[in-house]
Design a protein around this motif. Sequence first.
Motif, PDB file in Angstrom:
ATOM      1  N   VAL A   1      14.546  56.739-115.600  1.00 11.13           N
ATOM      2  CA  VAL A   1      15.151  55.665-114.811  1.00 11.13           C
ATOM      3  C   VAL A   1      16.434  56.184-114.186  1.00 11.13           C
ATOM      4  O   VAL A   1      17.278  56.754-114.860  1.00 11.13           O
ATOM      5  N   GLU A   2      16.551  55.977-112.881  1.00 11.20           N
ATOM      6  CA  GLU A   2      17.769  56.330-112.174  1.00 11.20           C
ATOM      7  C   GLU A   2      18.462  55.032-111.772  1.00 11.20           C
ATOM      8  O   GLU A   2      18.037  54.351-110.850  1.00 11.20           O
ATOM      9  N   LEU A   3      19.466  54.681-112.480  1.00  7.56           N
ATOM     10  CA  LEU A   3      20.154  53.399-112.251  1.00  7.56           C
ATOM     11  C   LEU A   3      21.297  53.605-111.257  1.00  7.56           C
ATOM     12  O   LEU A   3      22.142  54.443-111.473  1.00  7.56           O
ATOM     13  N   ASN A   4      21.227  52.851-110.217  1.00  2.00           N
ATOM     14  CA  ASN A   4      20.174  52.690-109.244  1.00  2.00           C
ATOM     15  C   ASN A   4      20.739  51.981-108.037  1.00  2.00           C
ATOM     16  O   ASN A   4      21.575  51.116-108.164  1.00  2.00           O
ATOM     17  N   GLN A   5      20.291  52.360-106.868  1.00  2.00           N
ATOM     18  CA  GLN A   5      20.822  51.800-105.637  1.00  2.00           C
ATOM     19  C   GLN A   5      20.496  50.321-105.497  1.00  2.00           C
ATOM     20  O   GLN A   5      21.252  49.564-104.902  1.00  2.00           O
ATOM     21  N   ALA A   6      19.374  49.906-106.023  1.00  4.04           N
ATOM     22  CA  ALA A   6      18.936  48.533-105.798  1.00  4.04           C
ATOM     23  C   ALA A   6      19.820  47.504-106.466  1.00  4.04           C
ATOM     24  O   ALA A   6      19.874  46.357-106.057  1.00  4.04           O
ATOM     25  N   GLU A   7      20.547  47.895-107.500  1.00 11.38           N
ATOM     26  CA  GLU A   7      21.398  46.940-108.189  1.00 11.38           C
ATOM     27  C   GLU A   7      22.549  46.452-107.296  1.00 11.38           C
ATOM     28  O   GLU A   7      23.115  45.398-107.524  1.00 11.38           O
ATOM     29  N   SER A   8      22.891  47.242-106.271  1.00 14.05           N
ATOM     30  CA  SER A   8      24.005  46.862-105.410  1.00 14.05           C
ATOM     31  C   SER A   8      23.618  45.815-104.377  1.00 14.05           C
ATOM     32  O   SER A   8      24.471  45.298-103.680  1.00 14.05           O
ATOM     33  N   TYR A   9      22.324  45.498-104.232  1.00 12.15           N
ATOM     34  CA  TYR A   9      21.873  44.545-103.229  1.00 12.15           C
ATOM     35  C   TYR A   9      21.988  43.112-103.742  1.00 12.15           C
ATOM     36  O   TYR A   9      21.431  42.777-104.780  1.00 12.15           O
ATOM     37  N   THR A  10      22.711  42.298-102.987  1.00  5.77           N
ATOM     38  CA  THR A  10      22.608  40.848-103.170  1.00  5.77           C
ATOM     39  C   THR A  10      21.565  40.344-102.189  1.00  5.77           C
ATOM     40  O   THR A  10      21.133  41.065-101.280  1.00  5.77           O
ATOM     41  N   LEU A  11      21.161  39.088-102.345  1.00 11.13           N
ATOM     42  CA  LEU A  11      20.129  38.542-101.472  1.00 11.13           C
ATOM     43  C   LEU A  11      20.603  38.512-100.024  1.00 11.13           C
ATOM     44  O   LEU A  11      19.841  38.869 -99.110  1.00 11.13           O
ATOM     45  N   ASP A  12      21.843  38.124 -99.791  1.00 17.36           N
ATOM     46  CA  ASP A  12      22.365  38.068 -98.413  1.00 17.36           C
ATOM     47  C   ASP A  12      22.380  39.462 -97.783  1.00 17.36           C
ATOM     48  O   ASP A  12      21.996  39.634 -96.621  1.00 17.36           O
ATOM     49  N   GLN A  13      22.820  40.459 -98.543  1.00 20.58           N
ATOM     50  CA  GLN A  13      22.830  41.824 -98.021  1.00 20.58           C
ATOM     51  C   GLN A  13      21.407  42.308 -97.726  1.00 20.58           C
ATOM     52  O   GLN A  13      21.163  42.961 -96.704  1.00 20.58           O
ATOM     53  N   ALA A  14      20.509  41.990 -98.632  1.00 21.15           N
ATOM     54  CA  ALA A  14      19.112  42.412 -98.450  1.00 21.15           C
ATOM     55  C   ALA A  14      18.512  41.783 -97.199  1.00 21.15           C
ATOM     56  O   ALA A  14      17.796  42.447 -96.436  1.00 21.15           O
ATOM     57  N   LEU A  15      18.794  40.502 -96.974  1.00 18.67           N
ATOM     58  CA  LEU A  15      18.252  39.819 -95.792  1.00 18.67           C
ATOM     59  C   LEU A  15      18.787  40.427 -94.503  1.00 18.67           C
ATOM     60  O   LEU A  15      18.049  40.611 -93.528  1.00 18.67           O
ATOM     61  N   LYS A  16      20.082  40.770 -94.490  1.00 14.68           N
ATOM     62  CA  LYS A  16      20.666  41.390 -93.293  1.00 14.68           C
ATOM     63  C   LYS A  16      20.057  42.764 -93.042  1.00 14.68           C
ATOM     64  O   LYS A  16      19.737  43.122 -91.896  1.00 14.68           O
ATOM     65  N   THR A  17      19.891  43.541 -94.108  1.00 14.31           N
ATOM     66  CA  THR A  17      19.293  44.872 -93.962  1.00 14.31           C
ATOM     67  C   THR A  17      17.854  44.777 -93.476  1.00 14.31           C
ATOM     68  O   THR A  17      17.427  45.526 -92.586  1.00 14.31           O
ATOM     69  N   ALA A  18      17.097  43.851 -94.046  1.00 14.71           N
ATOM     70  CA  ALA A  18      15.699  43.689 -93.653  1.00 14.71           C
ATOM     71  C   ALA A  18      15.574  43.216 -92.211  1.00 14.71           C
ATOM     72  O   ALA A  18      14.676  43.655 -91.480  1.00 14.71           O
ATOM     73  N   GLU A  19      16.464  42.334 -91.794  1.00 15.45           N
ATOM     74  CA  GLU A  19      16.438  41.826 -90.412  1.00 15.45           C
ATOM     75  C   GLU A  19      16.573  42.971 -89.407  1.00 15.45           C
ATOM     76  O   GLU A  19      15.967  42.948 -88.334  1.00 15.45           O
ATOM     77  N   LEU A  20      17.352  43.984 -89.783  1.00 10.61           N
ATOM     78  CA  LEU A  20      17.584  45.109 -88.871  1.00 10.61           C
ATOM     79  C   LEU A  20      16.484  46.166 -88.950  1.00 10.61           C
ATOM     80  O   LEU A  20      16.235  46.869 -87.966  1.00 10.61           O
ATOM     81  N   ASN A  21      15.817  46.296 -90.105  1.00  6.93           N
ATOM     82  CA  ASN A  21      14.947  47.455 -90.325  1.00  6.93           C
ATOM     83  C   ASN A  21      13.460  47.144 -90.486  1.00  6.93           C
ATOM     84  O   ASN A  21      12.655  48.065 -90.360  1.00  6.93           O
ATOM     85  N   ARG A  22      13.106  45.899 -90.770  1.00 10.91           N
ATOM     86  CA  ARG A  22      11.690  45.616 -91.035  1.00 10.91           C
ATOM     87  C   ARG A  22      10.853  45.779 -89.774  1.00 10.91           C
ATOM     88  O   ARG A  22      11.177  45.248 -88.709  1.00 10.91           O
ATOM     89  N   HIS A  23       9.744  46.499 -89.930  1.00  9.46           N
ATOM     90  CA  HIS A  23       8.915  46.810 -88.769  1.00  9.46           C
ATOM     91  C   HIS A  23       8.067  45.615 -88.333  1.00  9.46           C
ATOM     92  O   HIS A  23       7.751  45.489 -87.148  1.00  9.46           O
ATOM     93  N   ASP A  24       7.687  44.742 -89.274  1.00 10.88           N
ATOM     94  CA  ASP A  24       6.888  43.583 -88.864  1.00 10.88           C
ATOM     95  C   ASP A  24       7.712  42.637 -87.999  1.00 10.88           C
ATOM     96  O   ASP A  24       7.175  42.008 -87.073  1.00 10.88           O
ATOM     97  N   ILE A  25       9.026  42.536 -88.255  1.00 14.06           N
ATOM     98  CA  ILE A  25       9.884  41.692 -87.414  1.00 14.06           C
ATOM     99  C   ILE A  25      10.050  42.330 -86.036  1.00 14.06           C
ATOM    100  O   ILE A  25       9.978  41.645 -85.002  1.00 14.06           O
TER     101      ILE A  25
END
Length: 447
Positions: free
Chosen positions: A245-269
């Motif tokens: 286990v590599e602890l871990n980049q994902a722990e730094s994501y809050t839901l708001d941050q994740a939504l902003k990142t996904a809005e910019l990078n998701r290919h389906d959008i």
Amino acid sequence: MKRKFLNILLALPLLFSGKVMHAQERDLSLAEALAMAAKGNKELQIQTLEEIRYKEISRETKSRLLPSISATAGYSRYFDRQVIFLPGSFAGTDKAVEDVAVGGKNAFNGFLSLNQPVFMQNARRQKEAALINEKIQKEKTIDLESQLAFQISSSYFQLLLMSNQLNLQQQSLSRNVRALVDTRALFAQGRSLKVDTLRSFIAVENLKSSISYLRNNIEVSGIQLKRLIGLNESVVIKPTDSLNVELNQAESYTLDQALKTAELNRHDIRLQKLSIEQEEKLLSASKAERLPQASIIGQYQLQAQADHLRLGSYTLPRTSFLGFQLTVPIFNGNRTNAQINQAKIKVRQESIRLNDVKEEMNAELAAIISRWKEANTQLHIHQTTVDAAALNYTMMNDRYKNGLSSRLELTDAELALTQGKISYLQAVYHLKLLYVELQRSLGLLKL
């Protein structure tokens, strides 16, 4: 001497067969698997060709705005001369209309035509829509790569999990076989009950069954992974990564941050936004059908006629012109209005679909982050359980060696330790899989 030579000949096939068998095994890391899939996956190859095909469609659409030049040549043999109708006075008769045979029985003609669109808005807007379609295909390729990366990662982690489970089960089998031998010896000495021997035997047989089941699943998972990365089916994959286990980049994501990142990078959008833009261009092209079209036209013609085929004596009169052509649509049975209404509906559909994709993204990310937090909690619990089970096994082993506990208690401690380690491996597997799933959901996962 002959006998030695014969022995060498007999040994050569065995030597080469050993090399062939060794060549069939391949150590494979996850990074290597992803790199191989970028070149060897058949579905990705098909999508890449589809991207190239849409570039050719764009070229075809652009051609409607380029000059069109054509050359035509023909020969006709008339068995009866061509007829024209003239006033009788022109033909020297009293008839009101007189048919007059004219021309030669052999007719040659050739002409060069030019058509250059000057104003053709519907073709121009369709060209813009085709360019957007190229971008859509590129996004589809990138999106497919992201999906493949997730499938390959999950298959690889599953293969890695089962390989580690197999090692634990084999270690457990070795310990239980020793326990069965000890129990049988104690039973023969009258120091153990038959039920203890039977229980040890059942434990060994259950472990053999689990090992056989795991080996079959490893083979099936290996086949699926090889298909995804385009590897030869005869090769045996040996995963080289670990389930640390590599602890871990994902722990730094809050839901708001994740939504902003996904809005910019998701290919389906991105795909959905491009689809809306494309439908808007097609709507604009449908509206342009109501506009006039203008073209420059020209022609250069040569023709000759005679009753004979002595081509050297033919005269070649020339005809040429250059002009301007304007076409104004007036009424086409409401076809254009129907196309415009259809295009408006498509724009509305794609806009609704974009909202749906965003809502699905929000729910997906919220669920993944929640599962991620729970998976971290479970991992810590299982780590504590393994530490406790290992300590318990060590204590029971010391007690058994000193005659203070029974073989049954030691077997139970060994089973608890093995189950604890397997549960810990599964917790690590779920955590790593969730991390990859989160990266895909954020639009950050690539081959």
